[in-house]
Design a protein around this motif. Structure first.
Motif, short mmCIF file in Angstrom:
data_model
loop_
_atom_site.label_atom_id
_atom_site.label_comp_id
_atom_site.label_asym_id
_atom_site.label_seq_id
_atom_site.Cartn_x
_atom_site.Cartn_y
_atom_site.Cartn_z
N VAL A 231 -2.75 -6.78 -7.97
CA VAL A 231 -3.58 -6.94 -6.78
C VAL A 231 -2.66 -7.40 -5.65
N CYS A 232 -2.99 -7.06 -4.41
CA CYS A 232 -2.18 -7.49 -3.27
C CYS A 232 -2.22 -9.02 -3.14
N PRO A 233 -1.07 -9.64 -2.84
CA PRO A 233 -1.05 -11.11 -2.74
C PRO A 233 -1.42 -11.65 -1.37
N TYR A 234 -1.84 -10.80 -0.44
CA TYR A 234 -2.03 -11.31 0.92
C TYR A 234 -3.50 -11.59 1.26
N CYS A 235 -4.18 -10.73 1.94
CA CYS A 235 -5.46 -11.18 2.52
C CYS A 235 -6.62 -11.09 1.54
N GLY A 236 -7.77 -11.58 1.97
CA GLY A 236 -8.95 -11.67 1.12
C GLY A 236 -9.61 -10.35 0.79
N VAL A 237 -9.12 -9.25 1.35
CA VAL A 237 -9.70 -7.95 0.98
C VAL A 237 -9.48 -7.70 -0.51
N GLY A 238 -8.30 -8.08 -1.01
CA GLY A 238 -8.05 -7.93 -2.45
C GLY A 238 -7.81 -6.50 -2.89
N CYS A 239 -6.93 -5.82 -2.19
CA CYS A 239 -6.64 -4.42 -2.55
C CYS A 239 -5.93 -4.37 -3.90
N GLN A 240 -6.35 -3.45 -4.74
CA GLN A 240 -5.65 -3.22 -6.00
C GLN A 240 -4.44 -2.32 -5.73
N ARG B 79 -6.40 2.54 -0.61
CA ARG B 79 -5.76 2.22 0.67
C ARG B 79 -4.97 0.91 0.57
N LEU B 80 -3.92 0.81 1.38
CA LEU B 80 -3.17 -0.44 1.55
C LEU B 80 -2.78 -0.55 3.01
N CYS B 81 -2.64 -1.77 3.51
CA CYS B 81 -2.10 -1.94 4.86
C CYS B 81 -0.59 -2.17 4.76
N VAL B 82 0.00 -2.43 5.90
CA VAL B 82 1.47 -2.56 5.96
C VAL B 82 1.95 -3.73 5.11
N LYS B 83 1.17 -4.81 5.04
CA LYS B 83 1.61 -5.97 4.24
C LYS B 83 1.60 -5.62 2.75
N GLY B 84 0.51 -5.01 2.29
CA GLY B 84 0.41 -4.69 0.87
C GLY B 84 1.44 -3.65 0.47
N ARG B 85 1.72 -2.70 1.37
CA ARG B 85 2.61 -1.62 1.01
C ARG B 85 4.09 -2.03 1.11
N HIS C 195 -7.88 -8.19 8.26
CA HIS C 195 -8.46 -7.59 7.05
C HIS C 195 -8.34 -6.08 7.21
N PRO C 196 -7.10 -5.59 7.27
CA PRO C 196 -6.90 -4.21 7.77
C PRO C 196 -7.59 -3.13 6.96
N VAL C 197 -7.61 -3.26 5.65
CA VAL C 197 -8.26 -2.21 4.87
C VAL C 197 -9.79 -2.28 5.05
N ALA C 198 -10.33 -3.48 5.16
CA ALA C 198 -11.77 -3.60 5.47
C ALA C 198 -12.07 -2.92 6.80
FE1 SF4 Z 1 -3.21 -6.62 1.11
FE2 SF4 Z 1 -3.55 -5.36 3.39
FE3 SF4 Z 1 -5.26 -4.99 1.40
FE4 SF4 Z 1 -5.21 -7.28 2.71
S1 SF4 Z 1 -5.78 -5.29 3.55
S2 SF4 Z 1 -5.31 -7.06 0.49
S3 SF4 Z 1 -3.04 -7.53 3.16
S4 SF4 Z 1 -3.10 -4.41 1.43
#
Ligand code: SF4
Length: 703
Positions: free
Chosen positions: A14-23, A47-53, A197-200
């Motif tokens: 799971v992504c370690p950054y925001c509360g969206v919790g992208c897998q 989907r992932l944002c720049v932080k997760g990717r 919450h970029p993916v949201a």
């Molecule tokens: Fe990670 Fe970005 Fe998804 Fe948040 S929106 S969980 S920062 S990839």
């Protein structure tokens, strides 16, 4: 993708950054992450944002801690501009685990013996897993012997949780953000999902393209305004006036849902009377929105078949943050906009596990699952589970703990993964307090600004190095899996907490986080029908979940609310001014927050190469007119001064900023925004007013 070599294995996490919790999936070669791809998780659909990717390389940064450290004799505590985190041996000496743990725990035990349980406090972290949060609060409650345990929820959504608990009996969201795709109207207020919450945000855009009417209510403009049916850019700090005016319209025009109110709520008659004088005309001057526009938006929301409200820290981080959230809850209750698909109340949680850490009891006034510490019957259940008596007094909160250190009450602290030397308001005060501690143990990945005040630093585990569960903003409990080995002598966080606990005489013998999770399921009804084994199979289960083979509830409170009466409660509010009004000396509003590329105090993202190259320096965002007034060109230095401090940083022109306001991200140690912020607290959530401080802008330090 960053690396063209072929991976030799993949690990799902799971992504370690925001509360969206992208897998996501880590693609690994020779025990190093090559790149990251999105998975089809319930909150990200690949989907992932720049932080997760791209933000995956921080665990291998040159300054990563791999050995325990002990402060060298005679080195003063505090921030030294000459300190190099990549070579901490100038200020700290390397130590064995045995020596470091003996010193770390011995100092805390000694202070407890000399001064009693109230001399100690602990900060856990929303960056940690649920199991680590559980163990940390259990250590403070059963080892330290008090409830002085808190974490960054105090700095983000504590006021939202206070209002939600008061009004609907639950601090979590009533519906996932995916329900926006089914809503006719969505209000987004005090949040900037494209950034935070970029993916949201991508799902909000998708909803708008399908016909959902987005209403953006915020003093600042944002990217989602381009998708919005209406945008209300109100006067900063006047949220309560605006929302009460909307309630006035709903009451005076009879737009409320009488059936829903009669069946599911209490206190509506008092609310009706309360808002009678807060007409759009009366409130327009305060909030800066024309009365007719307030009417239109109130009608849009109330007349929608299905409507949702999302909010962020623009709502919560005020001295009236709880009142702001109370207003939003009243809007939803008055219009019957909860409990059905496409409806709901959703405070967008900031950090990846702030929901889970709060659920697990990393909060000073409640035990796990928000059971008040003062309730003898509820406390008894945990006393039985943990086989020890517990303190009945609510503990101190984040900012209160800093004040208690300054006052000489708290003398020793254990800080896991938090960075109050960057994240607390009025940093000079917070840093002076940290320097005053007689004994500070910091457990982290790096020598953070806070660790520079430590007596002992314990090298911890990064998210890709550990097994553990986290809970996202949608109440989805998700499993993260260890993907890469720990560097050097760094250890899993649960192991380190257990070592400290054992030195407090606690008979802990956990061998894996799954054993901790099993204990959590015995103490937390919210985790019913969720097991580690189920998460290994399914990756994600939403709570509450009715059966071992049933999906969890995406939308809750269709029939009743978890309050004593089963009904939700209206909580009327009145507009209050910000704590620090503008004046001739400090005529501009300072507001703080995050950038897309950086997260929290930057301890991880500023050590992620791609992210740091995208946003490498501290910037202050200003409207074009503000820059012109100051005689500055974009990129030139602007000086920001408040009653608490002064910083100098590059000015960035931002047409989405209103005149009379400056935005500064709080992740840059070299121009720390929190040197300027106001520590005044919301009286209910105890959250500081990060979103409004009176400041002065100038082009020179002497202006
Ligand atoms: Fe990670 Fe970005 Fe998804 Fe948040 S929106 S969980 S920062 S990839």
């Amino acid at each position: 993708r960053g690396d063209s070599r072929a991976a030799d294995r993949t690990v799902d996490s799971v992504c370690p950054y925001c509360g969206v919790g992208c897998q996501l999936t880590y693609h690994i070669k020779d025990d190093a992450i090559l790149h990251v791809s999105g998975r089809d998780g319930p909150s990200n659909h690949n989907r992932l944002c720049v932080k997760g990717r791209f933000g995956f390389d921080y665990p291998r940064h040159a300054s990563r801690l791999s050995v325990p450290l002990i402060r060298r004799d005679g080195v003063p505590k505090g921030l030294d501009p000459d300190f190099d985190p990549a070579d901490p041996t100038t200020h700290f000496r390397e130590a064995s685990w045995e020596e470091a743990l003996e010193l770390a725990a011995g100092g805390l035990v000694g202070l407890k013996e000399a001064h009693g349980p109230d001399a100690l406090a602990g900060f856990g972290s929303a960056k940690c897993s649920n199991e680590e949060a559980w163990l940390f609060q259990k250590l403070v409650r059963t080892g330290f012997g008090s409830n002085h345990v808190d974490h960054c929820t105090r700095l983000c959504h504590a006021s939202s949780v206070a209002a939600l608990m008061e009004c609907i009996g639950s601090g979590a969201v009533t519906a996932s953000f995916m329900q926006a795709l089914d809503a006719d109207v969505v209000i987004l207020t005090g949040c900037n999902p494209t950034v935070n919450h970029p993916v949201a945000a991508t799902f909000f855009k998708q909803a708008a393209k399908r016909g959902t009417r987005l209403i953006v209510i915020d003093p600042r403009g944002q990217a989602l305004c381009a998708y919005a049916h209406r945008t209300l850019r109100f006067t900063p700090g006047s949220d309560v006036a605006l929302f009460n005016a909307m309630l006035n319209v709903i009451v005076s025009e009879g737009l409320y849902d009488e059936t829903y109110i009669n069946e599911h709520t209490e206190g509506f008659e008092a609310l009706k009377t309360h808002v009678v004088d807060m007409t759009p005309e009366a409130m327009s001057g305060l909030c800066g929105i024309p009365a007719e526009e307030i009417r239109e938006v109130a009608r849009l929301y109330a007349n929608a078949d299905k409507a949702m409200i999302f909010w962020g820290m623009g709502i919560s981080q005020h001295t009236h943050g709880t009142d702001n959230a109370r207003c939003l809850i009243s809007l939803a209750l008055a219009c019957g906009q909860t409990g059905r698909p496409g409806t709901g109340l959703h405070p967008l949680r900031g950090q990846n596990n702030v929901q889970g850490a709060s659920d697990a009891g990393l909060i000073p006034m409640v035990l796990p699952d928000y059971q008040p510490v003062g309730d003898a019957q509820l406390r008894a259940a945990f006393e039985e589970l943990w086989n020890t008596p517990l303190d009945a007094n609510p503990g101190l909160t984040v900012v209160e703990i800093m004040d208690a250190i300054a006052a000489g009450q708290i003398k020793g602290m254990y800080i896991l993964g938090e960075n109050p030397a960057m994240s607390d308001p009025d940093l000079d005060h917070a840093r002076a307090a940290l320097a005053r501690l007689e004994h500070l143990v910091v457990q982290d990945l790096f020598v953070t600004e806070t660790a520079q005040f430590a007596d002992v630093i314990l090298p911890a585990s990064a998210w890709p190095e550990k097994d553990g569960t986290v809970t996202n903003t949608n109440r989805q409990v998700q499993l993260g899996r260890a993907a890469t080995p720990l560097p050097g002598e760094a250890k899993p966080d649960w192991w380190i907490i257990q070592q400290i606990a054992q030195r407090f005489g606690l008979p802990w013998d956990y061998r894996h986080p799954r054993e901790v999770f099993a204990e959590m399921t015995r103490g937390m009804a919210s985790l019913g029908h969720i097991s580690w084994e189920r998460l290994e199979r399914e990756d994600s289960v939403t709570y509450p979940c009715p059966a071992d083979d049933a999906p969890g509830a995406d939308v809750v409170f269709s029939d009743a609310f978890p309050t004593p009466s089963g009904r939700a409660r209206f909580s009327p509010t009145r507009p209050l001014p910000p704590d620090e009004p503008l004046d001739d000396v400090y005529p501009t509003v300072l507001t703080t927050g995050r950038q897309l590329e950086h997260w929290h105090t930057g301890s991880m993202t500023r050590r992620a190469k791609v992210l740091d190259e995208l946003e490498p320096e501290a910037v202050a965002s200003l409207a074009p007119g503000e820059l012109a007034r100051l005689g500055l060109a974009p990129g030139e230095q602007v000086v920001i001064t408040t009653r608490r401090g002064q910083i100098t940083l590059a000015a960035r022109v931002d047409p989405l900023m209103p005149e009379g306001m400056v935005f500064v991200p709080f992740c840059y140690a070299e121009a720390a925004a929190n040197l300027l912020t106001n520590p005044a607290l919301d009286p209910y959530g105890k959250i500081p007013e990060f979103k409004y401080a009176a400041c002065r802008l100038s082009s020179s330090e002497h202006a």
